[in-house]
Scaffold this motif. Structure first.
Motif, PDB file in Angstrom:
ATOM      1  N   ALA A  78       0.857  -1.199   0.000  1.00  0.00           N
ATOM      2  CA  ALA A  78       0.000   0.000   0.000  1.00  0.00           C
ATOM      3  C   ALA A  78       0.883   1.235   0.000  1.00  0.00           C
ATOM      4  O   ALA A  78       1.351   1.679   1.050  1.00  0.00           O
ATOM      5  CB  ALA A  78      -0.909  -0.027   1.228  1.00  0.00           C
ATOM      6  N   ALA A 106      -0.219   4.003  -1.701  1.00  0.00           N
ATOM      7  CA  ALA A 106      -1.089   5.143  -1.996  1.00  0.00           C
ATOM      8  C   ALA A 106      -1.162   6.102  -0.816  1.00  0.00           C
ATOM      9  O   ALA A 106      -1.153   5.687   0.342  1.00  0.00           O
ATOM     10  CB  ALA A 106      -2.494   4.643  -2.341  1.00  0.00           C
ATOM     11  N   VAL A 145      -3.643   7.770   0.618  1.00  0.00           N
ATOM     12  CA  VAL A 145      -5.116   7.819   0.643  1.00  0.00           C
ATOM     13  C   VAL A 145      -5.536   9.028   1.478  1.00  0.00           C
ATOM     14  O   VAL A 145      -5.014   9.240   2.571  1.00  0.00           O
ATOM     15  CB  VAL A 145      -5.667   6.524   1.278  1.00  0.00           C
ATOM     16  N   PRO A 172     -12.217   4.939   4.915  1.00  0.00           N
ATOM     17  CA  PRO A 172     -11.798   3.626   5.405  1.00  0.00           C
ATOM     18  C   PRO A 172     -10.289   3.497   5.284  1.00  0.00           C
ATOM     19  O   PRO A 172      -9.682   4.041   4.351  1.00  0.00           O
ATOM     20  CB  PRO A 172     -12.492   2.651   4.442  1.00  0.00           C
ATOM     21  N   ASP A 173      -9.679   2.799   6.238  1.00  0.00           N
ATOM     22  CA  ASP A 173      -8.234   2.543   6.152  1.00  0.00           C
ATOM     23  C   ASP A 173      -8.050   1.234   5.370  1.00  0.00           C
ATOM     24  O   ASP A 173      -8.307   0.145   5.882  1.00  0.00           O
ATOM     25  CB  ASP A 173      -7.609   2.448   7.550  1.00  0.00           C
ATOM     26  N   ILE A 174      -7.633   1.371   4.129  1.00  0.00           N
ATOM     27  CA  ILE A 174      -7.573   0.213   3.223  1.00  0.00           C
ATOM     28  C   ILE A 174      -6.569  -0.812   3.743  1.00  0.00           C
ATOM     29  O   ILE A 174      -6.865  -2.005   3.853  1.00  0.00           O
ATOM     30  CB  ILE A 174      -7.186   0.688   1.797  1.00  0.00           C
ATOM     31  N   LEU A 175      -5.376  -0.348   4.076  1.00  0.00           N
ATOM     32  CA  LEU A 175      -4.318  -1.266   4.519  1.00  0.00           C
ATOM     33  C   LEU A 175      -4.727  -2.002   5.795  1.00  0.00           C
ATOM     34  O   LEU A 175      -4.615  -3.228   5.883  1.00  0.00           O
ATOM     35  CB  LEU A 175      -3.021  -0.465   4.744  1.00  0.00           C
ATOM     36  N   GLY A 203       3.122  -1.644   4.383  1.00  0.00           N
ATOM     37  CA  GLY A 203       2.565  -0.293   4.426  1.00  0.00           C
ATOM     38  C   GLY A 203       3.642   0.742   4.190  1.00  0.00           C
ATOM     39  O   GLY A 203       4.842   0.452   4.275  1.00  0.00           O
ATOM     40  N   PHE A 204       3.218   1.940   3.880  1.00  0.00           N
ATOM     41  CA  PHE A 204       4.130   3.066   3.723  1.00  0.00           C
ATOM     42  C   PHE A 204       3.738   4.151   4.725  1.00  0.00           C
ATOM     43  O   PHE A 204       2.572   4.250   5.102  1.00  0.00           O
ATOM     44  CB  PHE A 204       4.058   3.633   2.295  1.00  0.00           C
ATOM     45  N   LYS A 263       3.238   3.147  13.545  1.00  0.00           N
ATOM     46  CA  LYS A 263       2.266   2.907  12.457  1.00  0.00           C
ATOM     47  C   LYS A 263       2.230   1.444  12.064  1.00  0.00           C
ATOM     48  O   LYS A 263       1.181   0.889  11.768  1.00  0.00           O
ATOM     49  CB  LYS A 263       2.621   3.783  11.254  1.00  0.00           C
ATOM     50  N   LYS A 272      -1.229  -0.521  12.153  1.00  0.00           N
ATOM     51  CA  LYS A 272      -1.827  -1.079  10.927  1.00  0.00           C
ATOM     52  C   LYS A 272      -1.833  -2.600  10.946  1.00  0.00           C
ATOM     53  O   LYS A 272      -2.495  -3.232  10.117  1.00  0.00           O
ATOM     54  CB  LYS A 272      -1.041  -0.604   9.693  1.00  0.00           C
TER      55      LYS A 272
HETATM   56  O1  C5P Z   1      -2.331   6.403   8.354  1.00  0.00           O
HETATM   57  P1  C5P Z   1      -1.422   6.762   7.250  1.00  0.00           P
HETATM   58  O2  C5P Z   1      -2.126   7.427   6.095  1.00  0.00           O
HETATM   59  O3  C5P Z   1      -0.222   7.525   7.627  1.00  0.00           O
HETATM   60  O4  C5P Z   1      -0.877   5.342   6.756  1.00  0.00           O
HETATM   61  C1  C5P Z   1      -0.134   5.171   5.612  1.00  0.00           C
HETATM   62  C2  C5P Z   1      -0.254   3.756   5.102  1.00  0.00           C
HETATM   63  O5  C5P Z   1      -1.595   3.284   5.185  1.00  0.00           O
HETATM   64  C3  C5P Z   1       0.071   3.671   3.623  1.00  0.00           C
HETATM   65  O6  C5P Z   1       0.529   2.362   3.376  1.00  0.00           O
HETATM   66  C4  C5P Z   1      -1.272   3.927   2.978  1.00  0.00           C
HETATM   67  O7  C5P Z   1      -1.335   3.435   1.657  1.00  0.00           O
HETATM   68  C5  C5P Z   1      -2.211   3.196   3.910  1.00  0.00           C
HETATM   69  N1  C5P Z   1      -3.535   3.820   4.017  1.00  0.00           N
HETATM   70  C6  C5P Z   1      -4.632   3.151   3.523  1.00  0.00           C
HETATM   71  N2  C5P Z   1      -5.879   3.698   3.673  1.00  0.00           N
HETATM   72  C7  C5P Z   1      -6.049   4.870   4.301  1.00  0.00           C
HETATM   73  C8  C5P Z   1      -4.934   5.564   4.793  1.00  0.00           C
HETATM   74  C9  C5P Z   1      -3.683   5.012   4.622  1.00  0.00           C
HETATM   75  O8  C5P Z   1      -4.475   2.076   2.936  1.00  0.00           O
HETATM   76  N3  C5P Z   1      -7.259   5.379   4.420  1.00  0.00           N
END
Ligand code: C5P
Length: 403
Positions: free
Chosen positions: A276, A278, A280, A310-313, A331-332, A346, A350
């Motif tokens: 991940a 992106a 987001v 939504p937090d995709i990761l 994750g990034f 993080k 995550k």
């Molecule tokens: O919480 P934060 O945005 O800092 O986390 C970054 C990581 O979580 C990245 O890998 C990003 O692609 C993923 N992410 C996600 N969905 C979100 C927010 C972040 O997948 N809504």
């Protein structure tokens, strides 16, 4: 660094209008650190001169099996023994048919036949009219050449020199170069199916306005490209970015975080690795106006309220854990300070085994980056370099963890 640097490639040209692209290819190969030895058939010389190819490759071109420059007069043996690969581009219908039957009445086909088959791969880039390409005879030849171990590259689609439109064009030089780089790259991710998210998301306020961020998508696209080069099947879910799709990668374009989540959920069951990258958007406007919000001259500004995306990761990682799945999630974290502390926290929040930290403002939109790989054992730095080099190192690191 290019997987082609230091290689010696014999570039064969058979007769076809696409020979003009071979000049570009030759130049690109030399730029990538390859020594290029050009061999041309008599038909090829009707389309491109040996002078041009000599100038571009920096080496005299071979056109005849009777070339007296070779002390033993065996150019077909000498040239094929020196090569890391023979690349025939363009490969005409006639030349492929000749290869198939082991024909050897001129230097190029003679050299292909004489090559040590286990040591010197033969790669051909077909080029012909669409009717010639779709003819059962050609398709039979392509299938048999593949069965014989020849690497037959795809053909392009579009306008042809004859004025017709369809399949059969030779790939562009940069596409062939990309396929050659992939050919020589170690296949550390063979058998893996990698899903990557990249770029920003765009959260609409009304039909003409929205909120987004400065992510360019370059890091995620570089990771998708590196994973494909390493032999993985790659799907790239991309937010709105202006980047070309890496060759051989399946791309799904999305706009909002919720669309990105849907695309990821549709693909993740087939994946063995999820990266991940992106950026987001954390929030989206709680409502999206159907019509453009108008300025009414009163000086009043619209009151925007946000809801969390939504937090995709985290969603994907949690669902994989719940199913005791073996999806490897990466994750990034783009931070502005205290990278190690934030990336460490993080990773745990995550619920992923590997979190890659970078300094957001320093990397957004740039071609360079530096990465910090954080796992449960600690942190390892991948020092400053191009995003593509870092992507290759990251994919190597992931491959080691999977093996
Ligand atoms: O919480 P934060 O945005 O800092 O986390 C970054 C990581 O979580 C990245 O890998 C990003 O692609 C993923 N992410 C996600 N969905 C979100 C927010 C972040 O997948 N809504």
């Amino acid at each position: 660094m290019s997987t082609l640097a230091g290689k010696h490639i014999v570039l064969g040209l058979s007769g076809g209008v696409a020979a003009f692209k071979s000049a570009e290819l030759c130049r690109a190969l030399v730029k990538a650190g390859v020594t290029v030895q050009v061999v041309m058939t008599e038909a090829a010389e009707h389309f491109m001169t040996a002078v041009t190819m000599q100038a571009l490759s920096g080496r005299p071109v071979y056109t005849s099996q009777w070339d007296p420059r070779e002390a033993n007069n065996m150019a077909h043996i000498n040239l094929s023994r020196e090569a890391d690969a023979i690349v025939v581009a363009p490969a005409s219908a006639d030349f492929m048919s000749k290869l198939l039957h082991g024909g050897a009445d001129e230097l190029l086909s003679l050299m292909c036949l004489a090559r040590p088959i286990d040591k010197v791969p033969l790669i051909v880039a077909p080029a012909m009219n669409r009717e010639m390409w779709s003819n059962p005879a050609t398709q039979r030849n392509v299938a048999q050449l593949k069965a014989d171990g020849v690497h037959v590259l795809d053909v392009g689609q579009g306008d042809q020199a004859c004025g017709e439109t369809g399949d059969g064009r030779m790939l562009e030089a940069e596409e062939i170069l990309e396929d050659l780089m992939a050919f020589f790259a170690p296949k550390r991710m063979a058998g893996q199916r990698v899903l990557v998210t990249a770029g920003p998301t765009y959260e609409a306020i009304d039909p003409v306005r929205g909120i987004t961020n400065l992510s360019s998508g370059k890091m995620g696209f570089a990771i998708a490209r590196a994973a494909r080069m390493a032999g993985a099947e790659v799907t790239l879910v991309a937010g709105p970015v202006h980047l070309a799709t890496p060759r051989g990668v399946q791309r799904i374009d999305v706009r909002s975080a919720r669309q990105m989540l849907d695309a990821v959920l549709a693909g993740v069951d087939d994946a063995s690795v999820f990266v991940a990258t992106a950026a987001v958007a954390d929030w989206r406007p709680d409502t999206q106006a159907d019509q453009k919000i108008k300025k009414d001259g009163s000086g009043q500004t619209p009151a925007l309220r946000f809801v969390e995306n939504p937090d995709i990761l985290a969603t994907v990682a949690a669902s994989s854990r719940a199913r005791s799945g073996d999806l490897f999630c990466v994750g990034f974290a783009a931070e502005s300070h205290d990278l190690l502390a934030h990336a460490t926290a993080k990773r745990i929040r995550k619920g992923v085994p590997l979190l890659v930290g970078n300094i957001g403002p320093a990397t957004f939109g740039q071609d360079d980056n530096a990465l910090l790989l954080v796992d449960d054992a600690g942190a390892r730095e991948l020092p400053h370099g191009s995003k593509q080099d870092l992507a290759v190192q990251l994919i190597d690191d992931i491959a080691r963890r999977l093996s």
